[in-house]
Design a protein around this motif. Structure first.
Motif, PDB file in Angstrom:
ATOM      1  N   MET A  10     -25.478  35.325 155.548  1.00 28.62           N
ATOM      2  CA  MET A  10     -24.258  34.779 154.949  1.00 28.62           C
ATOM      3  C   MET A  10     -23.195  35.862 154.782  1.00 28.62           C
ATOM      4  SD  MET A  10     -24.198  32.471 151.523  1.00 28.62           S
ATOM      5  CE  MET A  10     -22.853  32.923 150.474  1.00 28.62           C
ATOM      6  N   PHE A  11     -21.945  35.508 155.094  1.00 29.82           N
ATOM      7  CA  PHE A  11     -20.874  36.496 155.026  1.00 29.82           C
ATOM      8  C   PHE A  11     -20.518  36.836 153.574  1.00 29.82           C
ATOM      9  CE2 PHE A  11     -16.337  37.437 154.617  1.00 29.82           C
ATOM     10  CZ  PHE A  11     -16.263  38.583 155.381  1.00 29.82           C
ATOM     11  N   GLU A  12     -20.347  38.118 153.335  1.00 26.99           N
ATOM     12  CA  GLU A  12     -19.905  38.551 151.999  1.00 26.99           C
ATOM     13  C   GLU A  12     -18.799  39.567 152.151  1.00 26.99           C
ATOM     14  OE1 GLU A  12     -22.622  39.934 149.045  1.00 26.99           O
ATOM     15  OE2 GLU A  12     -23.782  38.078 149.130  1.00 26.99           O
ATOM     16  N   TYR A  13     -17.833  39.501 151.256  1.00 24.60           N
ATOM     17  CA  TYR A  13     -16.742  40.471 151.301  1.00 24.60           C
ATOM     18  C   TYR A  13     -17.272  41.860 150.945  1.00 24.60           C
ATOM     19  CZ  TYR A  13     -13.401  36.635 151.568  1.00 24.60           C
ATOM     20  OH  TYR A  13     -12.687  35.534 151.969  1.00 24.60           O
ATOM     21  N   THR A  14     -16.504  42.856 151.354  1.00 27.93           N
ATOM     22  CA  THR A  14     -16.871  44.231 151.019  1.00 27.93           C
ATOM     23  C   THR A  14     -16.944  44.392 149.489  1.00 27.93           C
ATOM     24  OG1 THR A  14     -16.185  46.516 151.280  1.00 27.93           O
ATOM     25  CG2 THR A  14     -14.432  44.912 151.242  1.00 27.93           C
ATOM     26  N   GLU A  15     -17.800  45.277 149.022  1.00 27.01           N
ATOM     27  CA  GLU A  15     -18.147  45.356 147.600  1.00 27.01           C
ATOM     28  C   GLU A  15     -16.933  45.430 146.639  1.00 27.01           C
ATOM     29  OE1 GLU A  15     -20.736  44.644 145.934  1.00 27.01           O
ATOM     30  OE2 GLU A  15     -19.896  45.347 144.040  1.00 27.01           O
ATOM     31  N   PRO A  16     -15.941  46.326 146.874  1.00 26.60           N
ATOM     32  CA  PRO A  16     -14.819  46.369 145.923  1.00 26.60           C
ATOM     33  C   PRO A  16     -14.041  45.045 145.844  1.00 26.60           C
ATOM     34  CG  PRO A  16     -14.792  48.296 147.356  1.00 26.60           C
ATOM     35  CD  PRO A  16     -15.807  47.360 147.913  1.00 26.60           C
ATOM     36  N   LEU A  17     -13.898  44.361 146.975  1.00 28.51           N
ATOM     37  CA  LEU A  17     -13.180  43.088 146.983  1.00 28.51           C
ATOM     38  C   LEU A  17     -14.005  42.005 146.263  1.00 28.51           C
ATOM     39  CD1 LEU A  17     -10.814  41.340 147.868  1.00 28.51           C
ATOM     40  CD2 LEU A  17     -11.889  41.068 150.098  1.00 28.51           C
ATOM     41  N   HIS A  18     -15.285  42.011 146.526  1.00 25.09           N
ATOM     42  CA  HIS A  18     -16.194  41.061 145.870  1.00 25.09           C
ATOM     43  C   HIS A  18     -16.128  41.251 144.347  1.00 25.09           C
ATOM     44  CE1 HIS A  18     -19.742  38.621 145.269  1.00 25.09           C
ATOM     45  NE2 HIS A  18     -20.251  39.584 144.529  1.00 25.09           N
ATOM     46  N   HIS A  19     -16.118  42.527 143.933  1.00 23.18           N
ATOM     47  CA  HIS A  19     -16.054  42.862 142.511  1.00 23.18           C
ATOM     48  C   HIS A  19     -14.750  42.344 141.892  1.00 23.18           C
ATOM     49  CE1 HIS A  19     -15.954  46.160 139.234  1.00 23.18           C
ATOM     50  NE2 HIS A  19     -16.508  45.073 138.782  1.00 23.18           N
ATOM     51  N   LEU A  20     -13.629  42.544 142.610  1.00 22.00           N
ATOM     52  CA  LEU A  20     -12.321  42.092 142.129  1.00 22.00           C
ATOM     53  C   LEU A  20     -12.309  40.568 141.972  1.00 22.00           C
ATOM     54  CD1 LEU A  20      -9.345  42.670 141.433  1.00 22.00           C
ATOM     55  CD2 LEU A  20      -8.836  42.601 143.868  1.00 22.00           C
ATOM     56  N   ILE A  21     -12.840  39.867 142.970  1.00 20.47           N
ATOM     57  CA  ILE A  21     -12.874  38.392 142.902  1.00 20.47           C
ATOM     58  C   ILE A  21     -13.707  37.934 141.699  1.00 20.47           C
ATOM     59  CG2 ILE A  21     -13.678  36.294 144.095  1.00 20.47           C
ATOM     60  CD1 ILE A  21     -12.920  37.679 146.750  1.00 20.47           C
ATOM     61  N   GLU A  22     -14.851  38.580 141.504  1.00 20.63           N
ATOM     62  CA  GLU A  22     -15.720  38.199 140.384  1.00 20.63           C
ATOM     63  C   GLU A  22     -15.011  38.408 139.042  1.00 20.63           C
ATOM     64  OE1 GLU A  22     -18.757  36.652 140.413  1.00 20.63           O
ATOM     65  OE2 GLU A  22     -18.239  36.480 142.530  1.00 20.63           O
ATOM     66  N   GLU A  23     -14.246  39.503 138.919  1.00 23.87           N
ATOM     67  CA  GLU A  23     -13.514  39.767 137.666  1.00 23.87           C
ATOM     68  C   GLU A  23     -12.402  38.743 137.454  1.00 23.87           C
ATOM     69  OE1 GLU A  23     -14.223  41.973 135.203  1.00 23.87           O
ATOM     70  OE2 GLU A  23     -16.042  42.268 136.390  1.00 23.87           O
ATOM     71  N   LEU A  24     -11.696  38.399 138.542  1.00 30.20           N
ATOM     72  CA  LEU A  24     -10.591  37.430 138.425  1.00 30.20           C
ATOM     73  C   LEU A  24     -11.100  36.031 138.090  1.00 30.20           C
ATOM     74  CD1 LEU A  24      -8.379  38.633 141.421  1.00 30.20           C
ATOM     75  CD2 LEU A  24      -7.769  38.753 139.008  1.00 30.20           C
ATOM     76  N   LYS A  25     -12.307  35.725 138.527  1.00 28.18           N
ATOM     77  CA  LYS A  25     -12.906  34.410 138.256  1.00 28.18           C
ATOM     78  C   LYS A  25     -13.138  34.181 136.759  1.00 28.18           C
ATOM     79  CE  LYS A  25     -16.547  33.155 140.785  1.00 28.18           C
ATOM     80  NZ  LYS A  25     -17.606  33.345 141.810  1.00 28.18           N
ATOM     81  N   LYS A  26     -13.146  35.279 135.992  1.00 29.68           N
ATOM     82  CA  LYS A  26     -13.391  35.150 134.546  1.00 29.68           C
ATOM     83  C   LYS A  26     -12.157  34.624 133.803  1.00 29.68           C
ATOM     84  CE  LYS A  26     -16.733  38.919 134.471  1.00 29.68           C
ATOM     85  NZ  LYS A  26     -16.900  40.345 134.147  1.00 29.68           N
ATOM     86  N   PHE A  27     -10.974  34.639 134.465  1.00 32.79           N
ATOM     87  CA  PHE A  27      -9.751  34.142 133.820  1.00 32.79           C
ATOM     88  C   PHE A  27      -9.889  32.642 133.572  1.00 32.79           C
ATOM     89  CE2 PHE A  27      -6.145  37.255 134.304  1.00 32.79           C
ATOM     90  CZ  PHE A  27      -6.950  38.347 134.593  1.00 32.79           C
ATOM     91  N   PRO A  28      -9.319  32.140 132.444  1.00 32.96           N
ATOM     92  CA  PRO A  28      -9.419  30.691 132.194  1.00 32.96           C
ATOM     93  C   PRO A  28      -8.688  29.886 133.274  1.00 32.96           C
ATOM     94  CG  PRO A  28      -7.977  31.762 130.588  1.00 32.96           C
ATOM     95  CD  PRO A  28      -8.602  32.847 131.382  1.00 32.96           C
ATOM     96  N   GLY A  29      -9.341  28.868 133.760  1.00 29.63           N
ATOM     97  CA  GLY A  29      -8.734  27.981 134.752  1.00 29.63           C
ATOM     98  C   GLY A  29      -8.711  28.541 136.165  1.00 29.63           C
ATOM     99  N   VAL A  30      -9.350  29.699 136.368  1.00 29.69           N
ATOM    100  CA  VAL A  30      -9.360  30.293 137.714  1.00 29.69           C
ATOM    101  C   VAL A  30     -10.755  30.100 138.331  1.00 29.69           C
ATOM    102  CG1 VAL A  30      -9.131  32.445 139.025  1.00 29.69           C
ATOM    103  CG2 VAL A  30      -7.579  31.968 137.135  1.00 29.69           C
ATOM    104  N   GLY A  31     -10.778  29.408 139.443  1.00 25.40           N
ATOM    105  CA  GLY A  31     -12.040  29.183 140.142  1.00 25.40           C
ATOM    106  C   GLY A  31     -12.192  30.174 141.285  1.00 25.40           C
ATOM    107  N   ALA A  32     -13.209  29.967 142.103  1.00 27.42           N
ATOM    108  CA  ALA A  32     -13.510  30.896 143.188  1.00 27.42           C
ATOM    109  C   ALA A  32     -12.354  31.007 144.190  1.00 27.42           C
ATOM    110  CB  ALA A  32     -14.781  30.455 143.893  1.00 27.42           C
ATOM    111  N   LYS A  33     -11.779  29.853 144.546  1.00 31.71           N
ATOM    112  CA  LYS A  33     -10.705  29.848 145.552  1.00 31.71           C
ATOM    113  C   LYS A  33      -9.455  30.566 145.038  1.00 31.71           C
ATOM    114  CE  LYS A  33     -12.279  27.489 149.088  1.00 31.71           C
ATOM    115  NZ  LYS A  33     -12.453  28.213 150.342  1.00 31.71           N
ATOM    116  N   SER A  34      -9.070  30.244 143.788  1.00 31.10           N
ATOM    117  CA  SER A  34      -7.880  30.878 143.211  1.00 31.10           C
ATOM    118  C   SER A  34      -8.099  32.378 143.076  1.00 31.10           C
ATOM    119  CB  SER A  34      -7.569  30.290 141.838  1.00 31.10           C
ATOM    120  OG  SER A  34      -7.396  28.922 141.942  1.00 31.10           O
ATOM    121  N   ALA A  35      -9.304  32.766 142.652  1.00 27.72           N
ATOM    122  CA  ALA A  35      -9.612  34.195 142.474  1.00 27.72           C
ATOM    123  C   ALA A  35      -9.499  34.916 143.819  1.00 27.72           C
ATOM    124  CB  ALA A  35     -11.008  34.355 141.892  1.00 27.72           C
TER     125      ALA A  35
END
Lengths: 242, 201
Positions: free
Chosen positions: B1-26
């Motif tokens: 399965m494709f995964e983004y490079t680690e720093p980008l993956h980390h950034l997406i995971e942090e942004l997903k914690k914002f209220p109302g932000v899902g995986a796509k928005s992050a």
């Protein structure tokens, strides 16, 4: 994407995004449904007070395959119980009922009897019924409908007819007679069996066979069964205890 | 399965914690952040860190501030006889925009909500009561939202405030400006009827 509708009671709703709300409904014919009400937090939105907890509504929604949430397009208020919730203690009881339903029943399982139970209990409360007594009634019926209410007629171990003095089995799934109760702890209050038998034949609108004090004494026993089966304590229960 | 490079993956995971932000928005936000210049990224990071370092809750009113007590609590031109109780710090801004309220504020930082585990203790009701006891308030406006949780909180506070010699008021509820009577539900219309006002010359 066909439009569907059902009668339902709102269990809870919470904000989503800037203007939307996620709403958990308990419907008469489709069980628990989670939906997104777009623009429900916008001023002057078309949903009004219909998405407030414990509102009895007719909800219209669209559903897409492989999506957890339905999209709520319209929600007509049939009966409101908002005024009950101006009292914090009553709102704690209602939150507890809603939490029990969400915890005990998976999504999309039709439970019409439970729906009728919830609506009757809400109406009984609205007519001025005692909230402790109605909550006991709700809990007993919830256990009964889930098949978890112990048999009040016979001892679980020896199958002899039970007298008024009974003990709870170690697994909390049945009653034991004096002879079979090995631990010999305090017997359960005799009012409990009387009350369980009474709930089977009467509605929550009937005059309570218990005084409010006895009703409060029975609550921890009934709640301990619910906690045993849930394997955790409902979050809202701590507010009922204080 | 494709995964983004680690720093980008980390950034997406942090942004997903914002209220109302899902995986796509992050993911969309993360790609936007990658596209901006280093200077812009530094400005954003500095703004977040500065806000986190300098902004805190006012010790008097619980509003957000960078000085303690906040300017609204120390402003000598504001009335000490009026207190408006709101749910969240951003509610203060909504009322201030009207320009007609000139009293003090108290922010509850939430409402009573048994399902969220929020009771009177979590709301800091003791702090509010001690402020009212020490203050010179003549009127307390309960400006919680007209939701079941907001109503329960308002009525609970009203029951506690009865012991003080103050006038307790609640924001009016009813028909919103620009709406149509036909589309209002029975609760909203009932509230509008209950809160009707006399038209004077």
């Amino acid at each position: 994407m066909p439009l569907d509708f059902t009668e339902a009671i709102v269990l809870r709703s919470f904000p989503s995004g800037e203007l939307d709300k996620i709403v958990v409904f308990f419907s008469r014919d489709k069980g628990l449904i989670k939906g997104r009400a777009k623009g429900a937090r916008k001023f002057g939105n078309r949903f009004g007070s219909s998405l407030e907890p414990m509102s009895y509504v007719k909800v219209f929604y669209y559903e897409k395959e492989r999506q957890d949430f339905v999209t709520i397009s319209q929600c007509d208020l049939l009966e409101s119980f908002l005024d009950l919730q101006t009292d914090f203690e009553t709102s704690c009881f209602l939150s507890y009922w809603a939490e029990l339903i969400e915890e005990f029943y998976p999504a999309r399982i039709k439970e019409e009897l439970l729906f009728r139970l919830l609506l009757s209990c809400l109406r009984a409360l609205k007519e001025g019924g005692n909230r402790h007594f109605i909550t006991n009634y709700f809990e007993i019926w919830l256990l009964r409908l889930s098949g978890l209410l112990p048999d009040t007629r016979r001892c679980q171990r020896c199958h002899r007819q039970l007298s008024q003095q009974v003990w709870l089995s170690p697994k909390k799934d049945g009653f034991l007679c004096e002879r079979c109760s090995l631990e010999k702890k305090e017997p359960l209050p005799s009012d409990l069996i009387t009350f369980i038998n009474w709930t089977k034949k009467n509605s929550p609108f009937e005059r309570a066979p218990l005084s409010p004090d006895i009703s409060r004494q029975l609550a921890p026993i009934i709640q301990s069964w619910l906690i045993y089966h849930l394997e955790k304590e409902p979050r809202s229960l701590k507010f009922l205890k204080t | 399965m494709f995964e983004y490079t680690e720093p980008l993956h980390h950034l997406i995971e942090e942004l997903k914690k914002f209220p109302g932000v899902g995986a796509k928005s992050a993911q969309r936000m993360a790609f936007y952040l990658l596209s901006i210049s280093m200077e812009e990224a530094n400005r954003l990071a500095d703004a977040i860190l500065e806000a986190k370092r300098k902004i805190f809750y006012c010790s008097v009113c619980n509003g957000i501030t960078h000085v303690d007590p906040c300017p609204l609590c120390t402003d000598p031109h504001r009335s000490d006889e009026l207190l408006c109780i709101v749910e969240e710090p951003y509610n203060v801004a909504s009322i201030e925009k009207t320009g007609i309220f000139n009293g003090r504020y108290h922010v509850l930082l939430g409402t009573l909500s048994p399902l969220k585990g929020k009771g009177p203790e979590e709301l800091g009701v003791d702090k509010l009561l001690s402020r009212i006891e020490k203050g010179k308030f003549k009127e307390i406006i309960l400006a919680t939202n007209p939701t079941s949780e907001g109503e329960a909180t308002a009525f609970y506070l009203a029951s506690l405030l009865k012991k003080f010699p103050v006038k307790i008021t609640r924001l009016a509820t009813g028909l919103p400006v620009g709406s149509d009577l036909d589309f209002a539900d029975q609760i909203t219309i009932r509230r509008a009827l209950e809160g009707r006002v006399e038209l004077k010359d």
